[in-house]
Enzyme design. Structure first.
Site, PDB file in Angstrom:
ATOM      1  N   ASN A   9       0.870  -1.181   0.000  1.00  0.00           N
ATOM      2  CA  ASN A   9       0.000   0.000   0.000  1.00  0.00           C
ATOM      3  C   ASN A   9       0.902   1.224   0.000  1.00  0.00           C
ATOM      4  O   ASN A   9       1.455   1.580   1.031  1.00  0.00           O
ATOM      5  CB  ASN A   9      -0.894  -0.033   1.256  1.00  0.00           C
ATOM      6  CG  ASN A   9      -1.709   1.233   1.413  1.00  0.00           C
ATOM      7  OD1 ASN A   9      -1.794   2.063   0.502  1.00  0.00           O
ATOM      8  ND2 ASN A   9      -2.317   1.388   2.580  1.00  0.00           N
ATOM      9  N   TRP A  10       1.037   1.833  -1.162  1.00  0.00           N
ATOM     10  CA  TRP A  10       1.995   2.940  -1.301  1.00  0.00           C
ATOM     11  C   TRP A  10       1.468   4.243  -0.707  1.00  0.00           C
ATOM     12  O   TRP A  10       2.192   5.207  -0.602  1.00  0.00           O
ATOM     13  CB  TRP A  10       2.335   3.157  -2.767  1.00  0.00           C
ATOM     14  CG  TRP A  10       3.100   2.032  -3.398  1.00  0.00           C
ATOM     15  CD1 TRP A  10       3.379   0.799  -2.865  1.00  0.00           C
ATOM     16  CD2 TRP A  10       3.701   2.042  -4.705  1.00  0.00           C
ATOM     17  NE1 TRP A  10       4.118   0.051  -3.756  1.00  0.00           N
ATOM     18  CE2 TRP A  10       4.321   0.785  -4.898  1.00  0.00           C
ATOM     19  CE3 TRP A  10       3.767   2.981  -5.740  1.00  0.00           C
ATOM     20  CZ2 TRP A  10       5.003   0.462  -6.067  1.00  0.00           C
ATOM     21  CZ3 TRP A  10       4.448   2.659  -6.915  1.00  0.00           C
ATOM     22  CH2 TRP A  10       5.058   1.413  -7.065  1.00  0.00           C
ATOM     23  N   LYS A  11       0.186   4.281  -0.388  1.00  0.00           N
ATOM     24  CA  LYS A  11      -0.441   5.501   0.148  1.00  0.00           C
ATOM     25  C   LYS A  11      -0.138   6.687  -0.788  1.00  0.00           C
ATOM     26  O   LYS A  11      -0.019   6.476  -1.979  1.00  0.00           O
ATOM     27  CB  LYS A  11       0.024   5.732   1.583  1.00  0.00           C
ATOM     28  CG  LYS A  11      -0.152   4.462   2.436  1.00  0.00           C
ATOM     29  CD  LYS A  11       0.014   4.671   3.900  1.00  0.00           C
ATOM     30  CE  LYS A  11      -0.205   3.340   4.618  1.00  0.00           C
ATOM     31  NZ  LYS A  11      -0.127   3.441   6.058  1.00  0.00           N
ATOM     32  N   HIS A  94      -9.528   1.258   4.659  1.00  0.00           N
ATOM     33  CA  HIS A  94      -8.262   1.448   5.383  1.00  0.00           C
ATOM     34  C   HIS A  94      -8.485   2.411   6.549  1.00  0.00           C
ATOM     35  O   HIS A  94      -9.290   3.337   6.445  1.00  0.00           O
ATOM     36  CB  HIS A  94      -7.195   1.995   4.435  1.00  0.00           C
ATOM     37  CG  HIS A  94      -5.834   2.003   5.057  1.00  0.00           C
ATOM     38  ND1 HIS A  94      -5.428   2.978   5.920  1.00  0.00           N
ATOM     39  CD2 HIS A  94      -4.811   1.115   4.969  1.00  0.00           C
ATOM     40  CE1 HIS A  94      -4.196   2.696   6.342  1.00  0.00           C
ATOM     41  NE2 HIS A  94      -3.808   1.574   5.775  1.00  0.00           N
ATOM     42  N   GLU A  96      -6.888   4.805   7.590  1.00  0.00           N
ATOM     43  CA  GLU A  96      -6.689   6.228   7.254  1.00  0.00           C
ATOM     44  C   GLU A  96      -7.915   6.797   6.544  1.00  0.00           C
ATOM     45  O   GLU A  96      -8.233   7.972   6.698  1.00  0.00           O
ATOM     46  CB  GLU A  96      -5.407   6.387   6.413  1.00  0.00           C
ATOM     47  CG  GLU A  96      -4.173   6.207   7.283  1.00  0.00           C
ATOM     48  CD  GLU A  96      -2.959   5.630   6.574  1.00  0.00           C
ATOM     49  OE1 GLU A  96      -2.914   5.625   5.334  1.00  0.00           O
ATOM     50  OE2 GLU A  96      -2.041   5.156   7.284  1.00  0.00           O
ATOM     51  N   GLU A 166      -5.430  -4.849  10.557  1.00  0.00           N
ATOM     52  CA  GLU A 166      -4.423  -3.820  10.785  1.00  0.00           C
ATOM     53  C   GLU A 166      -4.727  -3.053  12.067  1.00  0.00           C
ATOM     54  O   GLU A 166      -5.552  -2.123  12.052  1.00  0.00           O
ATOM     55  CB  GLU A 166      -4.409  -2.822   9.610  1.00  0.00           C
ATOM     56  CG  GLU A 166      -4.053  -3.438   8.288  1.00  0.00           C
ATOM     57  CD  GLU A 166      -3.450  -2.417   7.331  1.00  0.00           C
ATOM     58  OE1 GLU A 166      -2.348  -2.664   6.853  1.00  0.00           O
ATOM     59  OE2 GLU A 166      -4.083  -1.376   7.099  1.00  0.00           O
ATOM     60  N   GLY A 172       2.393   2.436  10.635  1.00  0.00           N
ATOM     61  CA  GLY A 172       3.364   3.510  10.446  1.00  0.00           C
ATOM     62  C   GLY A 172       4.057   3.952  11.722  1.00  0.00           C
ATOM     63  O   GLY A 172       4.706   4.994  11.750  1.00  0.00           O
ATOM     64  N   SER A 212       3.332  -1.938  10.355  1.00  0.00           N
ATOM     65  CA  SER A 212       4.783  -1.991  10.608  1.00  0.00           C
ATOM     66  C   SER A 212       5.398  -3.367  10.344  1.00  0.00           C
ATOM     67  O   SER A 212       6.369  -3.758  10.994  1.00  0.00           O
ATOM     68  CB  SER A 212       5.102  -1.508  12.028  1.00  0.00           C
ATOM     69  OG  SER A 212       4.699  -0.158  12.180  1.00  0.00           O
ATOM     70  N   GLY A 233       2.855  -1.073   4.236  1.00  0.00           N
ATOM     71  CA  GLY A 233       2.908   0.349   3.895  1.00  0.00           C
ATOM     72  C   GLY A 233       4.343   0.781   3.671  1.00  0.00           C
ATOM     73  O   GLY A 233       4.919   0.562   2.602  1.00  0.00           O
ATOM     74  N   GLY A 234       4.951   1.366   4.700  1.00  0.00           N
ATOM     75  CA  GLY A 234       6.295   1.950   4.595  1.00  0.00           C
ATOM     76  C   GLY A 234       7.318   1.045   3.915  1.00  0.00           C
ATOM     77  O   GLY A 234       8.080   1.495   3.044  1.00  0.00           O
TER      78      GLY A 234
HETATM   79  P1  PGA Z   1       2.751   0.375   7.582  1.00  0.00           P
HETATM   80  O1  PGA Z   1       1.316   0.570   6.915  1.00  0.00           O
HETATM   81  O2  PGA Z   1       3.298  -0.921   7.043  1.00  0.00           O
HETATM   82  O3  PGA Z   1       3.549   1.562   7.129  1.00  0.00           O
HETATM   83  O4  PGA Z   1       2.553   0.335   9.060  1.00  0.00           O
HETATM   84  C1  PGA Z   1       0.459  -0.513   6.715  1.00  0.00           C
HETATM   85  C2  PGA Z   1      -0.845  -0.022   6.142  1.00  0.00           C
HETATM   86  O5  PGA Z   1      -1.298   1.059   6.497  1.00  0.00           O
HETATM   87  O6  PGA Z   1      -1.466  -0.717   5.314  1.00  0.00           O
END
Ligand code: PGA
Length: 248
Positions: A9-11, A94, A96, A166, A172, A212, A233-234
């Site tokens: 997930n590149w956001k 998600h 977010e 999640e 993050g 994470s 994500g990251g």
């Molecule tokens: P993260 O994000 O790996 O940076 O914690 C995961 C996500 O939000 O899908």
């Protein structure tokens, strides 16, 4: 046996040229992966990504979508647009989106139904906040999020859906859920699916862990019997790290 699925997930990261560069680096590193590999760039770079990914084992996903096919919804992208642009997966609900854009369980359900209608595979995100965890309501909460998200989804369609557990406090932040704990919550989600549908559906549905996850902790997470993959994500933003995760 459930085939593992690892999605990036590149956001809101990567320009068009950075998208092409990252994917060009990634493709050879994951070409022999024994899992389904998905990348989810931003909407504006989906077409560029699609060109680079043609003929490879890396599938394309989007990070969100509207539920209508078309219409007066300024700034939105429809399932039809995604489907006709070569997208196969779509992340829905998600945290977010829930937190910053006020998406509710009901809206997530509407989007899930629209995605399925258009032959897109939803990756449905569920998870508790730190406050909810401290109140001891994690399992009830994710069970409820799962039930509402799958409302009116047939058992045949439910088998194809992907769920991503999640914990919001782990996204993050560098704080990962312990593998055992993630496994327990995912087991509770699977039990919910067994209760709503049946054991066959529960055994078929793939449930990822996200929050994470990184090259250092992915093997332990993936060694858990209930964890079928990761939503990353990251650590999906560099080809080396994401490839290490995919090839755990
Ligand atoms: P993260 O994000 O790996 O940076 O914690 C995961 C996500 O939000 O899908």
């Amino acid at each position: 046996m459930r085939r593992p699925i690892i999605a990036g997930n590149w956001k809101m990261n990567k320009t068009e040229s950075e998208t092409i560069e990252l994917l060009t680096d990634l493709i050879p590193l994951v070409k022999d992966a024994d899992v389904d590999v998905v990348v989810c760039p931003s909407f504006i770079n989906l077409l560029a990504a699609k060109k680079v990914l043609e003929g490879t084992n890396v599938k394309l996903g989007a990070q969100n979508m509207h539920f209508e096919d078309q219409g007066a919804y300024t700034g939105e992208v429809s399932p039809v647009m995604l489907k006709t642009s070569g997208v196969e997966y779509v992340i829905l609900g998600h945290s977010e989106r829930r937190q910053y854009f006020k998406e509710t369980d009901k809206l997530v359900n509407t989007k899930v139904l629209a995605a399925i209608d258009h032959g897109l595979i939803p990756i449905i995100c569920v998870g508790e906040t730190l406050e909810q965890r401290e109140q001891g309501i994690t399992q009830e909460l994710v069970a409820l999020q799962t039930k509402v998200a799958l409302n009116d989804v047939s058992s045949e369609d439910a088998k194809k859906v992907v769920i991503a557990y999640e914990p919001v406090w782990a996204i993050g932040t560098g704080k990962t859920s312990s593998a055992e704990d993630a496994n327990d919550v995912i087991a509770a989600i699977r039990q919910t699916i067994a209760d709503v549908y049946n054991k066959e559906v529960a055994d078929a549905i793939r449930i990822q862990y996200g929050g994470s996850a990184n090259p250092g902790n992915i093997s332990e997470l993936m060694s858990m019997p209930q964890i079928d993959g990761g939503l990353i994500g990251g650590a999906s933003l560099t080809a080396e790290d994401f490839a290490k995760i995919v090839n755990f």
